[in-house]
Design an enzyme around this catalytic site. Structure first.
Site, PDB file in Angstrom:
ATOM      1  N   ASP A 118       0.868  -1.178   0.000  1.00 61.49           N
ATOM      2  CA  ASP A 118       0.000   0.000   0.000  1.00 61.49           C
ATOM      3  C   ASP A 118       0.902   1.225   0.000  1.00 61.49           C
ATOM      4  OD1 ASP A 118      -2.196   1.845   0.480  1.00 61.49           O
ATOM      5  OD2 ASP A 118      -3.335   0.154   1.252  1.00 61.49           O
ATOM      6  N   HIS A 169       1.321   2.112  -3.310  1.00 62.58           N
ATOM      7  CA  HIS A 169       0.258   2.935  -3.890  1.00 62.58           C
ATOM      8  C   HIS A 169       0.665   4.395  -3.952  1.00 62.58           C
ATOM      9  CE1 HIS A 169      -3.110  -0.188  -2.833  1.00 62.58           C
ATOM     10  NE2 HIS A 169      -2.187  -0.653  -3.650  1.00 62.58           N
TER      11      HIS A 169
END
Length: 517
Positions: free
Chosen positions: A301, A337
């Site tokens: 992430d 991300h």
């Protein structure tokens, strides 16, 4: 000649910065170094540095050292004293316990707790080489946890008997949390609550065993009355130093300082598989004076996500505290991300965040600010300087229509019509971008989407350079909001935001949003 700086030092470890011009995470050229001690002529080390932030291990307590490196001025420092070294193996710690062996993991947790209790104030707990499986343990302040080279401290794969942190302690302070709200959560494999002067250091590994249990199969759920644990959870701590170790496979966020002050992390490696859910690398939440330098990220992430809590569904805000003064430098974000992300839990306010001299490779976004109606709070004085982005799909992303939470797609959140301004209206004011280089651009150099009732203010962009574009890029919406048009190879796309750019040709005439007709 350039003078190195001492980032942090303990009794046995020191972190130095070799700030060579133009260097990000890696030095432009490897540099031979020599470490000597005027206190003991036999204490001599030599090596070659290839990273700007260099860790020196195997030092002796309360000893003077002189560090010399080619092309740099010599620098002297003194290690801190150590009040005593306690070896965890002396307390019956069992090696090579299988991750599914909860009895063995429980026995090791009891042994570690006994060893921690035996460490005097100012002393060190030494964990030697070997694979050690243990249920979660809490650390004490005024002490050091030293993870020797070859040491792997891993969590068990099963959660039976796993301790749970309640949402609040007896005084009402938030303990357990989940995405910015108080919530019971499983205790992190290594955690500390309200301690001061804690050091975790060494060449060893902390392994959260997220890949072995079922943690990653219920990312947004509650099981056994609790949310998933972090990899390392520091709650209301002060003067914490993290040096040199690797932490991997966290059940959720990897390192989560919550309500902490004066924290330094240097030379860490933070690792999780690309498909592991919510395994953010380093998430300082409601913290002050945080330094993250020389850290290498490859996670599932966001690499770094700066947060300040989330206003509750009924306006609850007594748990909110601001985050202020976060400095990120000489880090390598190889996947994730986002490189440096702020929000979307920012209701307490996020101020004075700076990312400098970093390299981001293959992250979805570089600098990313995200919030939405209902959050309230403000994001101010954010800076990105001398950062290289390679294969980053959207380099700069500022999104005030982020479609998080169950109501994130509701019209009142996503409407481009002005809404009434209230305490639940988020504010973004002050973003500085300087000397940023973009290679293999996919979607947009920058996408800025503000609220019509609270436009993004005071964005300054200087010397932004697009070196190349990804020829295989597919047109995709560059930010997570509804009604955003797909983009490919675009410059700066702006809607409800004030942008001052020294190269007006970079600013697109097209809007971020699709037509509502």
């Amino acid at each position: 000649m350039i003078r190195p700086s001492i980032i942090a030092r303990s009794a046995r470890t020191a972190a130095l910065c070799l700030p060579a011009p133009g260097a990000h995470y890696w030095l432009c050229e490897k540099t031979a170094w020599r470490l000597s001690s005027p206190d003991d002529a036999r204490d001599l080390q030599q090596g070659v540095a290839d990273t700007v932030v260099t860790l020196l291990h195997g030092l002796h307590p309360a000893r003077r050292y002189r560090f010399e490196a080619e092309g740099f001025q010599p620098v002297s420092f003194r290690t801190t004293p150590c009040a005593g070294l306690i070896d965890a193996a002396d307390f019956g710690l069992l090696p090579d316990i299988a991750p599914a062996d909860l009895d063995g993991a429980g026995a090791n947790a009891a042994a570690l707790a006994e060893a921690i209790a035996a460490v005097p104030s100012g002393g060190t707990l030494y964990l030697g080489a070997g694979q050690w499986t243990s249920l979660p343990v809490g650390l004490r302040g005024q002490r050091t946890l030293h993870l020797a080279e070859g040491a792997i401290l891993q969590a068990p794969s099963e959660r039976t008997g796993w301790p749970i942190l309640p949402a609040h302690d007896h005084s009402g302070r938030m303990l357990g949390s989940w995405e910015g709200l108080p919530a019971a959560c499983f205790a992190a494999p290594i955690h500390a609550v309200a301690v001061e002067k804690l050091v975790i250091e060494g060449r060893g590994i902390l392994d959260g065993s997220g890949d072995r249990g079922d943690w990653w199969r219920w990312p947004k759920e509650t099981r056994d009355g609790a949310r998933r644990p972090r990899g390392l959870h520091l709650i209301s701590c002060r003067d914490v130093t993290l040096l040199g170790f690797t932490i991997r496979n966290a059940p959720s966020w990897t390192i989560h300082p919550q309500g902490c002050e004066r924290l330094t992390a240097a030379g860490l490696s933070i690792i999780a598989p690309p498909d592991s859910p919510n395994t953010d690398g380093f998430n300082p939440e409601s913290c002050r004076d945080v330094t993250i330098t020389g850290v290498r990220f490859s996670v599932g992430d966001d690499c770094i996500a700066v947060k300040a809590g989330k206003r509750g569904p009924n306006g609850e805000d007594d748990h909110l505290m601001e985050t202020r003064n976060v400095r990120v430098s000489h880090c390598l974000m190889e996947r994730g991300h986002g490189g440096l992300v702020i929000g979307s839990e920012m209701s307490g306010g996020v101020h004075d965040v700076c990312v400098e001299d970093c390299e981001m490779i293959g992250t979805d976004r570089g600098l990313r600010l995200k919030t939405r109606r209902g959050r309230g709070g403000s994001i101010t004085n954010i800076a990105m300087r001398r950062v290289r982005l390679d294969g980053v799909e959207t380099a700069l992303s500022v999104n005030a229509h982020y479609h998080c939470d169950a109501d994130g797609h509701d019209p009142w959140v996503q409407s481009r019509e002005p809404a009434a301004v209230s305490s639940a209206t988020p504010v973004i004011d002050g973003v500085t971008i300087e000397d940023v280089e973009i290679r293999r651009l996919a979607h947009a150099a920058g996408a800025f989407l503000g609220l019509p009732e609270a436009p993004v203010r005071n964005v300054s962009i200087r010397r932004l350079k697009i070196v190349s574009r990804d020829p295989e890029a597919i047109a995709t919406p560059p930010i997570m909001a509804d009604h955003v048009r797909p983009m490919r190879h675009e410059g700066l796309v702006v809607e409800q935001a004030e942008i001052d750019c020294d190269d007006p040709a970079l600013i697109s005439a097209a809007s971020v949003s699709l037509s509502f007709e």
